[in-house]
Design an enzyme around this catalytic site. Structure first.
Site, PDB file in Angstrom:
ATOM      1  N   ASP A  66       0.919  -1.055   0.049  1.00 61.51           N
ATOM      2  CA  ASP A  66       0.111  -0.042  -0.041  1.00 61.51           C
ATOM      3  C   ASP A  66       0.682   1.267   0.257  1.00 61.51           C
ATOM      4  O   ASP A  66       0.903   1.898   0.851  1.00 61.51           O
ATOM      5  CB  ASP A  66      -0.832  -0.045   1.113  1.00 61.51           C
ATOM      6  CG  ASP A  66      -1.778  -1.336   1.540  1.00 61.51           C
ATOM      7  OD1 ASP A  66      -2.356  -1.975   0.642  1.00 61.51           O
ATOM      8  OD2 ASP A  66      -1.950  -1.883   2.461  1.00 61.51           O
ATOM      9  N   GLU A 220     -11.046  -0.252  -2.817  1.00 59.55           N
ATOM     10  CA  GLU A 220     -10.186   0.142  -1.682  1.00 59.55           C
ATOM     11  C   GLU A 220      -9.116   1.017  -2.164  1.00 59.55           C
ATOM     12  O   GLU A 220      -8.993   0.891  -3.290  1.00 59.55           O
ATOM     13  CB  GLU A 220      -9.775  -1.092  -0.740  1.00 59.55           C
ATOM     14  CG  GLU A 220      -8.945  -2.090  -1.581  1.00 59.55           C
ATOM     15  CD  GLU A 220      -8.649  -3.345  -0.809  1.00 59.55           C
ATOM     16  OE1 GLU A 220      -9.166  -3.587   0.213  1.00 59.55           O
ATOM     17  OE2 GLU A 220      -7.769  -4.028  -1.411  1.00 59.55           O
TER      18      GLU A 220
END
Length: 534
Positions: A66, A220
């Protein structure tokens, strides 16, 4: 031919920027590209910069999920999800997007399992928005600093228990927002330290064909970028792990931070389509402008066959098109790519070997799921790490761990037990799944499948040197009673290719490290790490 292939390279005038971008070479597949040769750095670790004007992914190897990137003038700052590791949110620094040097961790207090964060600078102040999974309630925290190296403020909860993956964004009207998972957003106060409105749904993400093999829809990781006349939103769908073909990058754009959002005609922009490709489950992408005004995307992916290394940080060249859209052009990222031009190449990475001349918590070492006073367990004196014992085994002992990014490596250390203690070296996924070798004054203890198993006699007593070799998931152990002059091979080998998220969950990686259990302070000296070439 699909829409992505039909889009032609052209000037970037539609974006309101000054110069066009050069056309970049097309994709290659792992099956057709010749196997590249890695350049080696500290401790023989593989590094991205090949020294000839090209680089090879990953730009940061090992568990770097991420990626949250900030361009701050000529500097780039980058951090990643920390999950259960503390001190956490180590900030990395680059000036060319390929070579990255560690700075300092931003988060020292355990507030829960840290997921995808947002790193930004607004009106001279740095902000980190940090979603956590925690008991009794999930939340998103904010910390801030006036310098990238801190000191960072204490974490402040915002009261967002039902969302993950915040992205800070500033509208054309100066309003501040957090964009969230699921196509939602929430307004922030002018100082960015509290909420200023309810969560609202603003975007319905593009959906893939139902016959594709994915983990789940799971929109997401939104990333908002204002480039020229447009706001661009990049989103991950398809699930973070599961099938290698699941995780993917989609995009949308709007003239206003308030929408409406138009889907990219070439969605998905990045997706693994064949299990033979070099990188699996690619997603959580950001856009960033390089030092030479070319554009790039940073995202993560699993290396083919090595879920155990976690999601690694990948850099993909971006090409803009005449209609104001963009596409990634690196293909499956199996081949060397041209580096951005300009920008200082900082010394890359860090040595994982440690002479324990100083305590490097949060940069080199981190504790797994630490208690509030965990850091007090560790101190260094005279090139020796003194680590207070905790629990009875790695499962209850918050081991001290590293991030290793090579497919094969060896690490070893001198260990001197405190009276009554047990200690050793581990390959640790989490408290339920780990492997390794430990010992007490009389017997070895074999760690396998997250359990303590064989207890053969220990011929070395209370001090020995242990070596762990992990060669493409085949693990062997050696021990020495004379400081490494002579070695005995331990008679139990292991295979650890299944010690990963798709077996256990948790989004982690298999990390090398050390542990001390039981009473007193065990002494560790001369920790050496060496990456091995396959």
């Amino acid at each position: 031919m699909d829409r992505r292939d039909a889009m032609k390279s052209a000037a970037i005038a539609a974006l309101g920027l000054a110069t066009p971008l050069p056309a970049l070479a097309g994709p290659a597949t792992a099956a057709t590209a010749s196997a590249p040769r890695w350049k080696r750095g500290l401790d023989n670790q593989r590094i991205a910069d090949l020294g000839d004007g090209t680089f090879l992914n990953p730009v940061l190897a090992g568990d770097r999920p991420d990626p949250a990137i900030l361009k701050d003038g000529k500097d780039y700052y980058l951090t990643f999800s920390g999950f259960e590791s503390y001190p956490g949110l180590l900030i990395w620094h680059s000036r060319d997007l390929v070579n990255w040097a560690p700075r300092k961790p931003a988060l020292h207090r355990n507030i829960g399992s840290v997921w995808a964060v947002s790193l930004d600078r607004h009106k001279g102040r740095y902000y980190l928005y940090i979603p956590v999974k925690a008991s009794p309630q999930n939340d998103t925290f904010v910390i801030w600093a006036d310098h990238i190296d801190g000191p960072w403020s204490e974490p402040k909860p915002l009261g967002l228990p039902n969302h993950i993956d915040p992205c800070h964004a500033v509208g054309e009207d100066g309003s501040r927002w957090l964009f969230l998972s699921g196509g939602d957003r929430v307004r922030l106060s002018d100082d960015g330290l509290s909420l200023a409105g309810p969560v609202e749904h603003v975007y319905d993400p593009w959906r893939y064909p139902e016959e594709w093999d994915v983990e789940g829809f799971a929109p997401e990781g939104p990333k908002i970028h204002r480039v020229g006349k447009w706001f661009y939103m990049l989103t991950a769908v398809g699930g973070t792990a599961g099938p290698p073909t699941g995780h993917m990058v989609i995009a949308a754009r709007s003239r206003s931070i308030h929408g409406p959002w138009e889907q990219h005609p070439g969605n998905p922009l990045v997706r693994t389509t064949d299990i033979r490709e070099a990188w699996w489950s690619r997603g959580h992408a950001s856009l960033v402008e390089g030092p030479d005004r070319t554009w790039w995307s940073l995202y993560h992916g699993f290396e083919n066959g090595f879920w155990t290394l976690g999601r690694q940080c990948l850099l993909d060249p971006v090409e803009w098109t005449a209609d104001g859209w963009f596409r990634m052009t690196g293909g499956d990222l199996s081949r060397p790519l041209a580096k951005p031009k300009g920008g200082e190449a900082l010394p890359h990475g860090m040595a994982l070997s440690d002479d324990f001349s100083r305590l490097q918590l949060g940069t080199k070492w981190s504790f797994f799921r630490p208690s509030p006073d965990e850091a007090s367990r560790a101190r260094v004196v005279g090139n020796t790490l003194l680590l207070k014992g905790k629990g009875l085994a790695p499962s209850t002992g918050s081991p001290l761990l590293l991030i290793a990014g090579d497919t094969s490596y060896r690490f070893e250390c001198d260990i001197e037990l405190a009276p009554g203690a047990t200690a050793g070296l581990v390959l640790f996924y989490d408290d339920k799944l780990y492997a390794g070798l430990g010992f007490d004054a009389e017997r070895f203890v074999t760690h396998q499948y997250g359990m303590e198993r064989g207890r053969p006699a220990n011929p070395h007593g209370t001090a020995m040197r242990i070596r762990v070799t992990n060669r493409r998931h085949i693990v062997s152990y050696h021990t020495s009673g004379d400081g490494g002059q002579t070695w005995r091979k331990f008679d139990r080998g292991m295979e650890v290719s299944g010690y990963h998220h798709n077996v256990r969950g948790g989004f982690l990686m298999l990390r090398p490290g050390l542990y001390a259990a039981g009473p007193g302070e065990t002494r560790f000296r001369n920790f050496t790490f060496t990456a091995l070439e396959d």
